[in-house]
Design a protein around this motif. Sequence first.
Motif, PDB file in Angstrom:
ATOM      1  N   UNK A  20      43.742  37.809  47.472  1.00  0.00           N
ATOM      2  CA  UNK A  20      43.417  36.770  46.484  1.00  0.00           C
ATOM      3  C   UNK A  20      42.045  36.987  45.884  1.00  0.00           C
ATOM      4  N   UNK A  21      42.010  37.176  44.625  1.00  0.00           N
ATOM      5  CA  UNK A  21      40.746  37.254  43.913  1.00  0.00           C
ATOM      6  C   UNK A  21      40.303  35.836  43.604  1.00  0.00           C
ATOM      7  N   UNK A  22      39.062  35.639  43.363  1.00  0.00           N
ATOM      8  CA  UNK A  22      38.550  34.271  43.230  1.00  0.00           C
ATOM      9  C   UNK A  22      38.944  33.578  41.944  1.00  0.00           C
ATOM     10  N   UNK A  23      39.576  34.243  41.035  1.00  0.00           N
ATOM     11  CA  UNK A  23      39.925  33.605  39.772  1.00  0.00           C
ATOM     12  C   UNK A  23      38.717  33.367  38.898  1.00  0.00           C
ATOM     13  N   UNK A  24      37.693  34.112  39.176  1.00  0.00           N
ATOM     14  CA  UNK A  24      36.469  33.948  38.397  1.00  0.00           C
ATOM     15  C   UNK A  24      36.646  34.452  36.972  1.00  0.00           C
ATOM     16  N   UNK A  25      35.938  33.829  36.090  1.00  0.00           N
ATOM     17  CA  UNK A  25      35.952  34.253  34.691  1.00  0.00           C
ATOM     18  C   UNK A  25      34.551  34.628  34.266  1.00  0.00           C
ATOM     19  N   UNK A  26      34.500  35.478  33.318  1.00  0.00           N
ATOM     20  CA  UNK A  26      33.227  35.825  32.686  1.00  0.00           C
ATOM     21  C   UNK A  26      33.495  35.981  31.206  1.00  0.00           C
TER      22      UNK A  26
ATOM     23  N   UNK B  17      32.887  38.097  45.594  1.00  0.00           N
ATOM     24  CA  UNK B  17      33.217  38.914  44.411  1.00  0.00           C
ATOM     25  C   UNK B  17      32.697  38.261  43.145  1.00  0.00           C
ATOM     26  N   UNK B  18      32.308  39.081  42.228  1.00  0.00           N
ATOM     27  CA  UNK B  18      31.792  38.537  40.968  1.00  0.00           C
ATOM     28  C   UNK B  18      32.197  39.459  39.813  1.00  0.00           C
ATOM     29  N   UNK B  19      32.234  38.905  38.637  1.00  0.00           N
ATOM     30  CA  UNK B  19      32.573  39.719  37.464  1.00  0.00           C
ATOM     31  C   UNK B  19      31.583  39.423  36.340  1.00  0.00           C
ATOM     32  N   UNK B  20      31.397  40.430  35.548  1.00  0.00           N
ATOM     33  CA  UNK B  20      30.573  40.261  34.347  1.00  0.00           C
ATOM     34  C   UNK B  20      31.256  40.983  33.175  1.00  0.00           C
ATOM     35  N   UNK B  69      32.891  44.442  34.404  1.00  0.00           N
ATOM     36  CA  UNK B  69      32.450  44.961  35.696  1.00  0.00           C
ATOM     37  C   UNK B  69      32.847  43.978  36.797  1.00  0.00           C
ATOM     38  N   UNK B  70      33.508  44.502  37.796  1.00  0.00           N
ATOM     39  CA  UNK B  70      33.941  43.697  38.940  1.00  0.00           C
ATOM     40  C   UNK B  70      33.205  44.188  40.173  1.00  0.00           C
ATOM     41  N   UNK B  71      32.524  43.263  40.817  1.00  0.00           N
ATOM     42  CA  UNK B  71      31.854  43.580  42.079  1.00  0.00           C
ATOM     43  C   UNK B  71      32.685  42.960  43.187  1.00  0.00           C
ATOM     44  N   UNK B 163      37.219  37.035  30.210  1.00  0.00           N
ATOM     45  CA  UNK B 163      37.999  37.846  31.143  1.00  0.00           C
ATOM     46  C   UNK B 163      38.056  37.130  32.486  1.00  0.00           C
ATOM     47  N   UNK B 164      39.243  36.997  33.007  1.00  0.00           N
ATOM     48  CA  UNK B 164      39.440  36.332  34.299  1.00  0.00           C
ATOM     49  C   UNK B 164      40.143  37.302  35.255  1.00  0.00           C
ATOM     50  N   UNK B 165      39.629  37.391  36.447  1.00  0.00           N
ATOM     51  CA  UNK B 165      40.309  38.203  37.462  1.00  0.00           C
ATOM     52  C   UNK B 165      41.367  37.323  38.124  1.00  0.00           C
TER      53      UNK B 165
END
Lengths: 186, 169
Positions: A20-26, B17-20, B69-71, B163-165
């Motif tokens: 499961x990915x966190x569903x984070x958005x950027x 985890x983080x994304x940019x 970029x996905x960390x 963009x969403x993971x």
Amino acid sequence: MRGGLFTVIACMAGASPALAAPGQSASALGQAEAVIIAPIMAVSINDLDFGSLTSSPSASGAVTVAAEGGANYTGGASPACAGGGSCAGITPARFRVSGEAGRSYTVSGPLAITATGTLMAGGAAPALAIDALTVHLDSHAGAITRIGQLDDKGEDRIAIGGRLTVPAGTAAAHYRATLTIMVTYS
Amino acid sequence: MLGAGLALSTPALAATPSITVTADQALRFGSFFTDTSGTRTVSATGTVTGSAIVPLTGSAPGPAQFTFTYDRGINANVNYSLLIAVLVPGTASQISGGVTGTIASFNTDLPGVSALLPGQIAQITLTGCQSRICSRTFRVGGTLQVARTSGGAELAIPIPIVVTVLAEL
């Protein structure tokens, strides 16, 4: 031993089909850029006017109006003005060009045109040839060229001169021709 | 040496985890003239076509470029893929004097997706991620529709990209 640890971790991660990915958005704010150029146009200010002239019954002649101004008579053509000087109203064709500041442009037009006449007594007169049409652009400071550049206000001026050939014995008539030019960005 | 091995085996030490997403380059439609209306399309691969326009000298047209970029937050040398969603939230448009510019559709070189329609989510699977940081640079083109009633304009139309993971596979 250390290698063994790495192997175990890798296998565990690989065994998770949808970790499961966190569903984070950027988000990012991009930009689209475009430069829409204002249309270029030429507006007539003056007609190319050869004025009034006389023709010899025995010698052909011509009158040339320079793009920079002024008239020159040769052969059997001479000005029909008091004192024999240049007639008032003799001018090159003049156009004002407007468009996008700083843009270069090209002037397209004929090198020669034909004037049709109407006899003073009525009826059609034989056509006369106008050639040696020359273009003068203010943006080229006197150079004879057909490529100009609009100034910082988006303007330029065009002058066009030419030569009217008058055959010997040309009857008195009014003559008119159409001079069409086109300006395009280059 | 042993300390390093223990750190790797302790999940509690993993970062979140983080994304940019960064906008690297603008979508450039270049300079052109249109009488009353016209369109110009710049594809994600850089192909430029137009309708009812006259291209003029100026800056060269080209697609926008973004970098995702996905960390992962975990140092692990494994292969993984990412399922992501890409969204252009709405129609991008601008009115400047007598000129209206609208980008009604976008295209991209992201795998498996050719068109990005404003307001519609596109799902993409990014494969081949191998390390903690997985980065992809992608290009976005579009079709600019121009309506002109007078004069000219320099258009600068914002293009938000979200963009969403969705999942790490």
